[in-house]
Design a protein around this motif. Structure first.
Motif, PDB file in Angstrom:
ATOM      1  N   LEU A   1       0.785  -1.333  -0.057  1.00  0.00           N
ATOM      2  CA  LEU A   1       0.041   0.088   0.040  1.00  0.00           C
ATOM      3  C   LEU A   1       1.026   1.282  -0.030  1.00  0.00           C
ATOM      4  CD1 LEU A   1      -2.739  -1.118   2.508  1.00  0.00           C
ATOM      5  CD2 LEU A   1      -2.678  -1.585   0.155  1.00  0.00           C
ATOM      6  N   SER A   2       0.365   2.199  -0.759  1.00  0.00           N
ATOM      7  CA  SER A   2       1.102   3.529  -0.839  1.00  0.00           C
ATOM      8  C   SER A   2       0.145   4.784  -0.266  1.00  0.00           C
ATOM      9  CB  SER A   2       1.540   3.910  -2.217  1.00  0.00           C
ATOM     10  OG  SER A   2       2.410   2.917  -2.741  1.00  0.00           O
ATOM     11  N   CYS A   3       0.774   5.817   0.293  1.00  0.00           N
ATOM     12  CA  CYS A   3       0.203   6.905   0.866  1.00  0.00           C
ATOM     13  C   CYS A   3       0.766   8.162   0.295  1.00  0.00           C
ATOM     14  CB  CYS A   3      -0.207   6.859   2.189  1.00  0.00           C
ATOM     15  SG  CYS A   3      -0.973   8.323   2.874  1.00  0.00           S
ATOM     16  N   ALA A   4       0.222   8.999  -0.724  1.00  0.00           N
ATOM     17  CA  ALA A   4       0.870  10.177  -0.861  1.00  0.00           C
ATOM     18  C   ALA A   4       0.314  11.482  -0.151  1.00  0.00           C
ATOM     19  CB  ALA A   4       0.573  10.316  -2.426  1.00  0.00           C
ATOM     20  N   ALA A   5       1.166  12.042   0.367  1.00  0.00           N
ATOM     21  CA  ALA A   5       0.954  13.162   1.165  1.00  0.00           C
ATOM     22  C   ALA A   5       1.181  14.384   0.489  1.00  0.00           C
ATOM     23  CB  ALA A   5       1.624  13.270   2.498  1.00  0.00           C
ATOM     24  N   SER A   6       0.441  15.605   0.454  1.00  0.00           N
ATOM     25  CA  SER A   6       0.747  16.709   0.159  1.00  0.00           C
ATOM     26  C   SER A   6       1.098  17.761   1.180  1.00  0.00           C
ATOM     27  CB  SER A   6      -0.475  17.372  -0.697  1.00  0.00           C
ATOM     28  OG  SER A   6      -1.391  17.548   0.398  1.00  0.00           O
ATOM     29  N   GLY A   7       1.837  18.972   0.904  1.00  0.00           N
ATOM     30  CA  GLY A   7       2.078  19.683   2.110  1.00  0.00           C
ATOM     31  C   GLY A   7       3.580  19.822   2.250  1.00  0.00           C
ATOM     32  N   ARG A   8       4.274  20.772   2.540  1.00  0.00           N
ATOM     33  CA  ARG A   8       5.765  21.054   2.763  1.00  0.00           C
ATOM     34  C   ARG A   8       6.234  20.363   3.923  1.00  0.00           C
ATOM     35  NH1 ARG A   8       6.483  26.963   1.276  1.00  0.00           N
ATOM     36  NH2 ARG A   8       4.435  27.113   2.721  1.00  0.00           N
ATOM     37  N   THR A   9       5.155  19.939   5.170  1.00  0.00           N
ATOM     38  CA  THR A   9       5.731  19.827   6.460  1.00  0.00           C
ATOM     39  C   THR A   9       5.373  18.275   6.787  1.00  0.00           C
ATOM     40  OG1 THR A   9       3.387  20.288   7.220  1.00  0.00           O
ATOM     41  CG2 THR A   9       5.141  21.807   7.376  1.00  0.00           C
ATOM     42  N   PHE A  10       5.410  17.558   5.516  1.00  0.00           N
ATOM     43  CA  PHE A  10       5.298  16.036   5.923  1.00  0.00           C
ATOM     44  C   PHE A  10       6.173  15.442   6.595  1.00  0.00           C
ATOM     45  CE2 PHE A  10       3.788  11.962   4.920  1.00  0.00           C
ATOM     46  CZ  PHE A  10       5.090  11.306   4.705  1.00  0.00           C
ATOM     47  N   SER A  11       7.303  15.905   6.520  1.00  0.00           N
ATOM     48  CA  SER A  11       8.455  15.287   7.421  1.00  0.00           C
ATOM     49  C   SER A  11       8.272  15.436   8.930  1.00  0.00           C
ATOM     50  CB  SER A  11       9.805  15.995   6.996  1.00  0.00           C
ATOM     51  OG  SER A  11       9.740  17.134   7.261  1.00  0.00           O
TER      52      SER A  11
ATOM     53  N   ASN B   1       9.156   7.779   3.298  1.00  0.00           N
ATOM     54  CA  ASN B   1      10.133   8.698   2.704  1.00  0.00           C
ATOM     55  C   ASN B   1       9.768  10.139   2.375  1.00  0.00           C
ATOM     56  OD1 ASN B   1      11.711   9.921   0.311  1.00  0.00           O
ATOM     57  ND2 ASN B   1      11.700   7.615  -0.558  1.00  0.00           N
ATOM     58  N   ASN B   2      10.589  10.807   3.414  1.00  0.00           N
ATOM     59  CA  ASN B   2      10.121  12.114   3.367  1.00  0.00           C
ATOM     60  C   ASN B   2      10.316  13.043   2.354  1.00  0.00           C
ATOM     61  OD1 ASN B   2       9.005  12.026   6.085  1.00  0.00           O
ATOM     62  ND2 ASN B   2      11.057  12.549   7.137  1.00  0.00           N
TER      63      ASN B   2
ATOM     64  N   LYS C   1       9.849  11.943  -0.783  1.00  0.00           N
ATOM     65  CA  LYS C   1       8.917  11.693  -1.818  1.00  0.00           C
ATOM     66  C   LYS C   1       7.596  11.907  -1.230  1.00  0.00           C
ATOM     67  CE  LYS C   1      11.546   8.438  -4.575  1.00  0.00           C
ATOM     68  NZ  LYS C   1      11.635   6.995  -5.127  1.00  0.00           N
ATOM     69  N   ASN C   2       7.333  12.342   0.232  1.00  0.00           N
ATOM     70  CA  ASN C   2       5.975  12.576   0.815  1.00  0.00           C
ATOM     71  C   ASN C   2       5.447  11.191   0.440  1.00  0.00           C
ATOM     72  OD1 ASN C   2       6.952  15.097   1.410  1.00  0.00           O
ATOM     73  ND2 ASN C   2       5.218  16.245   0.707  1.00  0.00           N
ATOM     74  N   MET C   3       6.000  10.128   1.005  1.00  0.00           N
ATOM     75  CA  MET C   3       5.052   8.936   0.783  1.00  0.00           C
ATOM     76  C   MET C   3       5.344   8.054   1.883  1.00  0.00           C
ATOM     77  SD  MET C   3       3.930   8.817  -2.184  1.00  0.00           S
ATOM     78  CE  MET C   3       3.372   6.999  -2.550  1.00  0.00           C
ATOM     79  N   VAL C   4       4.310   7.255   2.294  1.00  0.00           N
ATOM     80  CA  VAL C   4       4.292   6.395   3.308  1.00  0.00           C
ATOM     81  C   VAL C   4       3.771   5.114   2.655  1.00  0.00           C
ATOM     82  CG1 VAL C   4       3.421   5.438   5.467  1.00  0.00           C
ATOM     83  CG2 VAL C   4       3.736   7.889   5.156  1.00  0.00           C
ATOM     84  N   TYR C   5       4.419   3.940   2.920  1.00  0.00           N
ATOM     85  CA  TYR C   5       4.270   2.432   2.323  1.00  0.00           C
ATOM     86  C   TYR C   5       3.879   1.695   3.516  1.00  0.00           C
ATOM     87  CZ  TYR C   5       6.945   4.815  -1.104  1.00  0.00           C
ATOM     88  OH  TYR C   5       7.275   5.613  -2.198  1.00  0.00           O
ATOM     89  N   LEU C   6       2.998   0.587   3.108  1.00  0.00           N
ATOM     90  CA  LEU C   6       2.762  -0.646   4.196  1.00  0.00           C
ATOM     91  C   LEU C   6       3.147  -1.930   3.379  1.00  0.00           C
ATOM     92  CD1 LEU C   6       1.931  -1.563   6.962  1.00  0.00           C
ATOM     93  CD2 LEU C   6      -0.305  -1.774   5.844  1.00  0.00           C
ATOM     94  N   GLN C   7       3.947  -2.588   3.448  1.00  0.00           N
ATOM     95  CA  GLN C   7       4.421  -3.811   2.654  1.00  0.00           C
ATOM     96  C   GLN C   7       3.853  -4.904   3.595  1.00  0.00           C
ATOM     97  OE1 GLN C   7       6.048  -4.362  -0.299  1.00  0.00           O
ATOM     98  NE2 GLN C   7       5.560  -6.713   0.065  1.00  0.00           N
ATOM     99  N   MET C   8       2.951  -5.652   2.758  1.00  0.00           N
ATOM    100  CA  MET C   8       2.171  -6.768   3.635  1.00  0.00           C
ATOM    101  C   MET C   8       2.341  -8.063   3.164  1.00  0.00           C
ATOM    102  SD  MET C   8      -1.574  -4.604   3.958  1.00  0.00           S
ATOM    103  CE  MET C   8      -1.966  -4.754   2.173  1.00  0.00           C
ATOM    104  N   ASN C   9       3.158  -9.036   3.597  1.00  0.00           N
ATOM    105  CA  ASN C   9       3.504 -10.160   3.344  1.00  0.00           C
ATOM    106  C   ASN C   9       2.755 -11.189   3.893  1.00  0.00           C
ATOM    107  OD1 ASN C   9       5.471  -9.036   1.664  1.00  0.00           O
ATOM    108  ND2 ASN C   9       7.106  -9.050   3.094  1.00  0.00           N
ATOM    109  N   SER C  10       2.477 -12.320   3.620  1.00  0.00           N
ATOM    110  CA  SER C  10       2.044 -13.619   4.238  1.00  0.00           C
ATOM    111  C   SER C  10       0.641 -13.106   4.634  1.00  0.00           C
ATOM    112  CB  SER C  10       2.627 -13.974   5.421  1.00  0.00           C
ATOM    113  OG  SER C  10       3.968 -14.355   5.365  1.00  0.00           O
ATOM    114  N   LEU C  11      -0.078 -12.528   3.727  1.00  0.00           N
ATOM    115  CA  LEU C  11      -1.514 -11.990   4.080  1.00  0.00           C
ATOM    116  C   LEU C  11      -2.446 -13.331   4.326  1.00  0.00           C
ATOM    117  CD1 LEU C  11      -1.765  -9.470   1.188  1.00  0.00           C
ATOM    118  CD2 LEU C  11      -2.085  -9.034   3.863  1.00  0.00           C
ATOM    119  N   LYS C  12      -3.360 -13.101   5.340  1.00  0.00           N
ATOM    120  CA  LYS C  12      -4.384 -13.913   5.954  1.00  0.00           C
ATOM    121  C   LYS C  12      -5.883 -13.336   5.656  1.00  0.00           C
ATOM    122  CE  LYS C  12      -1.423 -15.041   9.603  1.00  0.00           C
ATOM    123  NZ  LYS C  12      -1.340 -15.021  11.311  1.00  0.00           N
ATOM    124  N   PRO C  13      -6.817 -14.257   5.460  1.00  0.00           N
ATOM    125  CA  PRO C  13      -8.138 -13.582   5.194  1.00  0.00           C
ATOM    126  C   PRO C  13      -8.549 -12.624   6.331  1.00  0.00           C
ATOM    127  CG  PRO C  13      -8.146 -16.122   4.916  1.00  0.00           C
ATOM    128  CD  PRO C  13      -6.873 -15.703   5.289  1.00  0.00           C
TER     129      PRO C  13
END
Length: 124
Positions: A19-29, A72-73, A75-87
């Motif tokens: 999952l990715s989350c893109a943020a706007s704004g100069r104060t994301f960091s 990633n400050n 790129k103003n991005m946050v990620y969630l890598q999800m492995n071994s997913l379950k129902p």
């Protein structure tokens, strides 16, 4: 800050999604970032969080060892890598931002900004 989550979809049990989350704004960091989720008929729950400067992460016990959050400050991005997913990981996933810097809150009331959610469906 405005947040836009993406990357959800349908995956078989044992599979992976990012999952990715893109943020706007100069104060994301300055923001502590987190992912929450809300499954069918369930309350919204904390999944994972990362501190504003990425030196700390915090995970719910249910995802520890399977999910990885990163920020990633530049790129103003946050990620969630999800492995071994379950129902039971099936849910709408939301990214959220908090100006709290001393801790990574697990309470959704600590987060002032929310993305619109992205649906993750894990089939058995």
């Amino acid at each position: 800050v405005q947040l836009q989550a993406s990357g959800g979809g349908l995956v078989q049990a044992g599979g992976s999604l990012r999952l990715s989350c893109a943020a706007s704004g100069r104060t994301f960091s300055r923001y502590t970032m987190a992912w929450f989720r809300q499954g069918p008929g369930k309350e919204r729950e904390f999944v994972a969080g990362v501190s504003w400067n990425q030196d700390r992460t915090y995970y719910a016990d249910s995802v520890k060892g399977r999910f990885t959050i990163s920020k990633n400050n530049a790129k103003n991005m946050v990620y969630l890598q999800m492995n071994s997913l379950k129902p039971e990981d099936t849910a709408v996933y939301y990214c959220a931002a908090s100006l709290r810097s001393s801790t990574i809150p697990a309470q959704d009331s600590a987060y002032a900004y929310w993305g619109q959610g992205t649906l993750v469906t894990v089939s058995s």
